[in-house]
Design an enzyme around this catalytic site. Structure first.
Site, short mmCIF file in Angstrom:
data_model
loop_
_atom_site.label_atom_id
_atom_site.label_comp_id
_atom_site.label_asym_id
_atom_site.label_seq_id
_atom_site.Cartn_x
_atom_site.Cartn_y
_atom_site.Cartn_z
CD1 TRP A 1 -13.79 -21.14 -52.24
CD2 TRP A 1 -12.66 -20.50 -54.19
NE1 TRP A 1 -12.43 -21.53 -52.23
CE2 TRP A 1 -11.79 -21.09 -53.38
CE3 TRP A 1 -12.39 -19.75 -55.28
CZ2 TRP A 1 -10.63 -21.22 -53.73
CZ3 TRP A 1 -11.23 -20.04 -55.64
CH2 TRP A 1 -9.96 -20.72 -55.12
CE LYS B 1 -12.39 -29.53 -54.22
NZ LYS B 1 -11.38 -28.35 -54.73
CG ASP C 1 -14.98 -21.43 -60.13
OD1 ASP C 1 -14.16 -22.17 -60.55
OD2 ASP C 1 -14.58 -20.72 -58.97
#
Length: 398
Positions: free
Chosen positions: A132, A248, A213
């Site tokens: 990311w 999300k 993560d």
């Protein structure tokens, strides 16, 4: 002379700047496949029905807007621990896992970075190549050195597992290794259960610290299945950080709701770890925002709401999987010679398409289709209304 003459122009964020360019594009048929948000078949990022119900209940029962504790509420900590580790393992970890509510998964990562920089002997954090885009900035901000380990084969557009293991074996003891719990961003290439067992074995042998993560729980194979990484690492008795996000899977993007779980390898360290986490929070944002955490707590503490959320999350996951198949089929039907079947093997919202920077720029400038320069796309941004235009644009730039 101005006191600010020494301030240079910062480089634009590689993802958020594309959203700004997209908004400024006058083309009515423009398509944004860059930013990481889920959209439904109509192209809208929905508010889940469970979230609406939770907010309705909160409106009726709320009595105060006073500050939360620095670590958030005990109920939030307990419920998010159970979601992450499972009820049985969470109970076993009591007294060893320090949990706090954070402003999104990004906030969890930054608190972890500050804690590592101030309290651990290591000053090096390892991230996957690629990872990311914000990872390097987050860990570099408190002065940590950021290195990369092998993860993805750009030639085959698949996991480079041999290279990955070789990298993990070479990481020095004490260093922190950032691992994507599921739905790897940006590649969509995930590890199997057996491969996660290998990761835990190497971490125990080489004595480096996993930092997971965990931003997409439920978007890969399912809520329980996607938690395998955190649970395997914790069951192995390893010290670890888990950075959880609800942007999300609950659609709480603007509410900024996350959690940081720090699993200690010795219960005697628990109180010291909590005290230092509180200092990191205090000098950063003082205490977390309450609203989003209350939504999560309301849903996870009610069996019927939790069951309804599972169904809504499954629908989002199934839509993404369906889009992957439709997209691959549409590219083939359009006569695109390159094989894109690898897209159906990847998980989550993101995929590497194999398109290069020049092709990504051409998609934006000539076709108003916005993707990241690396070739990463948000598969969830593809709908029945825009799939033909996306396919035609990709065919043109190829």
């Amino acid at each position: 002379m101005s006191h600010f003459d020494t301030v240079s122009l910062a480089p634009a964020d590689p993802i958020l700047s594309l959203t700004e360019a997209f908004k400024a594009d006058p083309n009515p048929d423009k398509i944004n496949l860059s930013v990481g948000v889920f959209v439904d078949q109509s192209g809208v990022t929905p508010i889940l029905d469970t979230v609406k119900e939770a907010e309705k209940r909160m409106l009726e029962s709320s009595t105060s807007k006073s500050y939360l504790p620095m670590t958030g509420t005990p109920a939030y900590a307990s419920l998010t621990q159970k979601l992450c580790f499972g009820e049985e393992l969470a109970a076993q970890l009591q007294g060893r896992v320090a949990s706090l509510q954070t402003p999104g998964g990004t906030g969890a990562l930054r608190v972890a970075a500050d804690f590592i920089a101030k309290n651990l002997e290591t000053k090096t954090v390892w991230v996957s190549n690629p990872t990311w885009a914000n990872h390097k900035g987050i860990f570099a901000a408190p002065g940590l050195k950021v290195e990369t380990y092998n993860y993805f084969n750009s030639a085959t557009l698949s996991l480079d597992y041999c290279g990955f293991l070789e990298s993990l074996e070479a990481i020095p003891a004490g260093d922190v290794v950032v691992l994507h719990g599921c739905c790897h961003n940006p590649t969509g290439a995930d590890l199997t259960l057996e491969q996660w067992e290998d990761v835990a074995r190497i971490a125990a042998s080489k004595k480096w610290i996993p930092l997971i993560d965990f931003a997409y729980q439920g978007f890969g194979d399912g809520i329980e299945e996607d938690a395998a990484a955190a649970r395997i690492v914790a069951k192995a008795g390893l010290p670890a950080f888990v950075c959880q996000s609800f942007s999300k899977n609950l659609g709480l993007y603007q509410d900024r709701v996350g959690a940081l779980h720090v699993v200690t390898d010795d219960a005697s360290n628990y109180a010291n770890v909590v005290s230092q986490l509180k200092i990191s929070v205090r000098v950063n944002y003082s205490n977390p925002p309450a609203h989003g955490g209350a939504i999560v707590t309301t849903i996870l503490s009610d069996e019927k709401l939790t069951e309804q959320w599972h169904a809504e999350l499954a629908a989002m996951r199934e839509r993404i999987a369906s889009v992957r198949t439709q997209f691959v089929d549409a590219l083939k039907a359009a006569g695109v010679e390159r094989d894109f079947s690898f897209l159906t093997q990847q998980k989550g919202m993101f995929s590497f398409t194999g398109l290069n920077k020049e092709q990504a720029v051409a998609l934006r400038e000539k076709h108003s289709v916005y993707i990241v320069d690396s070739g990463r796309i948000n598969v969830a941004g593809i709908t029945d209304d825009n799939i033909d235009r996306v396919v035609a644009a990709i065919k043109a730039v190829l």
